[in-house]
Design a protein around this motif. Sequence first.
Motif, mmCIF file in Angstrom:
data_model
loop_
_atom_site.group_PDB
_atom_site.id
_atom_site.type_symbol
_atom_site.label_atom_id
_atom_site.label_comp_id
_atom_site.label_asym_id
_atom_site.label_seq_id
_atom_site.Cartn_x
_atom_site.Cartn_y
_atom_site.Cartn_z
ATOM 1 N N GLY A 73 0.813 -1.203 0.000
ATOM 2 C CA GLY A 73 0.000 0.000 0.000
ATOM 3 C C GLY A 73 0.845 1.251 0.000
ATOM 4 N N ASP A 74 1.929 1.221 0.770
ATOM 5 C CA ASP A 74 2.839 2.372 0.812
ATOM 6 C C ASP A 74 3.468 2.631 -0.554
ATOM 7 N N LEU A 75 3.706 1.552 -1.304
ATOM 8 C CA LEU A 75 4.280 1.705 -2.640
ATOM 9 C C LEU A 75 3.353 2.537 -3.525
ATOM 10 N N PHE A 76 2.060 2.253 -3.464
ATOM 11 C CA PHE A 76 1.099 3.035 -4.243
ATOM 12 C C PHE A 76 1.092 4.497 -3.805
ATOM 13 N N LEU A 77 1.090 4.715 -2.481
ATOM 14 C CA LEU A 77 1.095 6.090 -1.966
ATOM 15 C C LEU A 77 2.334 6.844 -2.438
ATOM 16 N N ASN A 78 3.499 6.219 -2.332
ATOM 17 C CA ASN A 78 4.740 6.896 -2.700
ATOM 18 C C ASN A 78 4.777 7.213 -4.191
ATOM 19 N N LEU A 79 4.259 6.314 -5.014
ATOM 20 C CA LEU A 79 4.207 6.583 -6.453
ATOM 21 C C LEU A 79 3.344 7.814 -6.737
ATOM 22 N N MET A 80 2.207 7.905 -6.066
ATOM 23 C CA MET A 80 1.322 9.053 -6.268
ATOM 24 C C MET A 80 1.964 10.333 -5.735
ATOM 25 N N PHE A 81 2.657 10.246 -4.597
ATOM 26 C CA PHE A 81 3.309 11.425 -4.025
ATOM 27 C C PHE A 81 4.438 11.923 -4.938
ATOM 28 N N MET A 82 5.092 11.003 -5.645
ATOM 29 C CA MET A 82 6.148 11.387 -6.579
ATOM 30 C C MET A 82 5.589 12.198 -7.746
ATOM 31 N N ILE A 83 4.347 11.917 -8.106
ATOM 32 C CA ILE A 83 3.733 12.526 -9.284
ATOM 33 C C ILE A 83 3.015 13.827 -8.962
ATOM 34 N N ILE A 84 2.520 13.972 -7.737
ATOM 35 C CA ILE A 84 1.529 14.994 -7.427
ATOM 36 C C ILE A 84 2.023 16.422 -7.653
ATOM 37 N N LEU A 88 10.727 25.276 -1.750
ATOM 38 C CA LEU A 88 9.686 24.811 -0.836
ATOM 39 C C LEU A 88 8.400 24.453 -1.584
ATOM 40 N N LEU A 89 8.267 24.975 -2.814
ATOM 41 C CA LEU A 89 7.097 24.632 -3.623
ATOM 42 C C LEU A 89 7.131 23.179 -4.080
ATOM 43 N N LEU A 90 8.291 22.547 -4.012
ATOM 44 C CA LEU A 90 8.440 21.180 -4.501
ATOM 45 C C LEU A 90 8.026 20.144 -3.467
ATOM 46 N N SER A 91 7.507 20.616 -2.342
ATOM 47 C CA SER A 91 7.041 19.701 -1.299
ATOM 48 C C SER A 91 5.528 19.584 -1.347
ATOM 49 N N ARG A 92 5.010 18.359 -1.226
ATOM 50 C CA ARG A 92 3.564 18.161 -1.256
ATOM 51 C C ARG A 92 2.868 18.783 -0.054
ATOM 52 N N SER A 93 3.618 19.152 0.972
ATOM 53 C CA SER A 93 3.019 19.777 2.148
ATOM 54 C C SER A 93 2.655 21.235 1.888
ATOM 55 N N ASN A 94 3.122 21.787 0.761
ATOM 56 C CA ASN A 94 2.806 23.180 0.400
ATOM 57 C C ASN A 94 1.952 23.222 -0.859
ATOM 58 N N MET A 95 0.898 22.412 -0.881
ATOM 59 C CA MET A 95 0.082 22.251 -2.084
ATOM 60 C C MET A 95 -0.645 23.537 -2.462
ATOM 61 N N LEU A 96 -1.219 24.238 -1.494
ATOM 62 C CA LEU A 96 -1.967 25.454 -1.804
ATOM 63 C C LEU A 96 -1.040 26.532 -2.362
ATOM 64 N N GLN A 97 0.152 26.632 -1.805
ATOM 65 C CA GLN A 97 1.131 27.607 -2.308
ATOM 66 C C GLN A 97 1.547 27.268 -3.741
ATOM 67 N N LEU A 98 1.677 25.977 -4.023
ATOM 68 C CA LEU A 98 2.017 25.544 -5.384
ATOM 69 C C LEU A 98 0.899 25.899 -6.361
ATOM 70 N N ILE A 99 -0.342 25.780 -5.925
ATOM 71 C CA ILE A 99 -1.479 26.132 -6.775
ATOM 72 C C ILE A 99 -1.443 27.622 -7.118
ATOM 73 N N THR A 134 1.370 18.142 -19.292
ATOM 74 C CA THR A 134 0.178 17.697 -18.571
ATOM 75 C C THR A 134 -0.269 16.334 -19.071
ATOM 76 N N GLY A 135 -0.242 16.160 -20.403
ATOM 77 C CA GLY A 135 -0.601 14.861 -20.975
ATOM 78 C C GLY A 135 0.321 13.754 -20.503
ATOM 79 N N VAL A 136 1.611 14.064 -20.426
ATOM 80 C CA VAL A 136 2.584 13.074 -19.953
ATOM 81 C C VAL A 136 2.307 12.694 -18.494
ATOM 82 N N MET A 137 2.051 13.702 -17.659
ATOM 83 C CA MET A 137 1.798 13.432 -16.243
ATOM 84 C C MET A 137 0.521 12.622 -16.054
ATOM 85 N N MET A 138 -0.520 12.940 -16.838
ATOM 86 C CA MET A 138 -1.769 12.183 -16.724
ATOM 87 C C MET A 138 -1.583 10.746 -17.186
#
Length: 423
Positions: free
Chosen positions: A40-51, A145-156, A184-188
């Motif tokens: 399960g962690d493998l799936f989470l980490n893959l998604m976190f790498m992409i987000i 700091l924008l490259l961290s998923r913990s700062n998602m709103l700032q990245l937006i 975007t197409g590549v990431m999707m």
Amino acid sequence: MLKSFFKNYRFTLILLAAIVIGGAAGLVFGTKTAVVKPLGDLFLNLMFMIIVPLVFFSIASAIANMNGMKRLGKIMGSILVVFFVTASVAAILGLMGTSIIHPIENADIAAIKEAMSHSSVETDTEKLTFLDHLVATFTVSDFNLLLSRSNMLQLIVFSLLFGISTAMIGEKAKPVADFLSAATGVMMKMVSIVMYYAPIGLGCYFAAVIGELGPQILEGYARSFFLYLILTVIYYFVFFTLYAFIAGGKEGVKVFWKNAITPSVTALATCSSAACIPVNLAAVRKMGVPKDIAETIVPLGANTHKDGSVFGGVLKIVFLFALFGKDLTSISNILSILAVAFLVGAVMGAIPGGGMIGEMLIISVYGFPPETLPIIAVISTIIDAPATLLNSTGNTVCAMLVTRLVEGKNWLRQAFKSGEEVA
């Protein structure tokens, strides 16, 4: 019909099956299911790498390529007003519903916190002034700091500014806009590849969670689904009727319900707002909505107006608040829930993969541990069909409201006289 249903819902059914199997395994084997948690962690980490790159490219691309969205100011202004008001009503109604039917009413919060290994992240933001808190919410002090998923709103915020700047430059920045679109197409595509593993990853993770928490979290899902169905029925029959009445009086109600069944059935059958666009266009024309308004609001609404997703945003936030024992009664938290749910449901829907980005936004804004992502992802799966119903069919009644604002109170009568396609 059965074959079409299975085709449209195939992946959702596979995900549900994996979650059910994982939950059953967790109940049967208990804490022994921790052995499959790394899968399960493998799936989470893959998604976190992409987000992070997904958020940047998708938002910046959507804004940078908006040159074709220019419409009459009055129509676009009316659409914005209607979308904002109806989404806000959905957020308030959703919060009222969760105050009556609590998602996790009898849960052992202490046991849940211990099992999750992280409770909500505490920060020093409480010591900051309101303005300091606001600055920290929307910006960071350095680009990295924008490259961290913990700062998602700032990245937006950064992505929006980048997209707007690209669009304002125009033709000179076309290579940048094309690159953003291609990226975007590549990431999707990367997301679609990782999602092949989702049934295994979510199933294993869910097995480990249920093995630790037992049936109390399953009860929370059941209560959440029951609450969502109640909200769907109320909003669909009561509020859609109210909106139709505001738009065209008693005749507006008749015209709406005479033509709303086909879009509603299509939404339930396809589970896709985009797939409902042709049917919705035909329906709103039969309701007497002028062609220019219809062809603006329906495609735009399919992407940016999702009242069902606003309900889902409220439900996910309140679910996590209950899970981690956060205060649901303070005015500041109530206002923040409404604001974030509005952003998640009404705004993030315009972005490819917006559901996942919205869930990450919830986790980031409130400081919940990343392990909670699959927990609220399950909520997205179980409410998928009724959410699509509200998201898609809601755009048809909103088209009537926009016409009322643009054409005046006698628009429906004029549509009959001028030979509009009123059924």
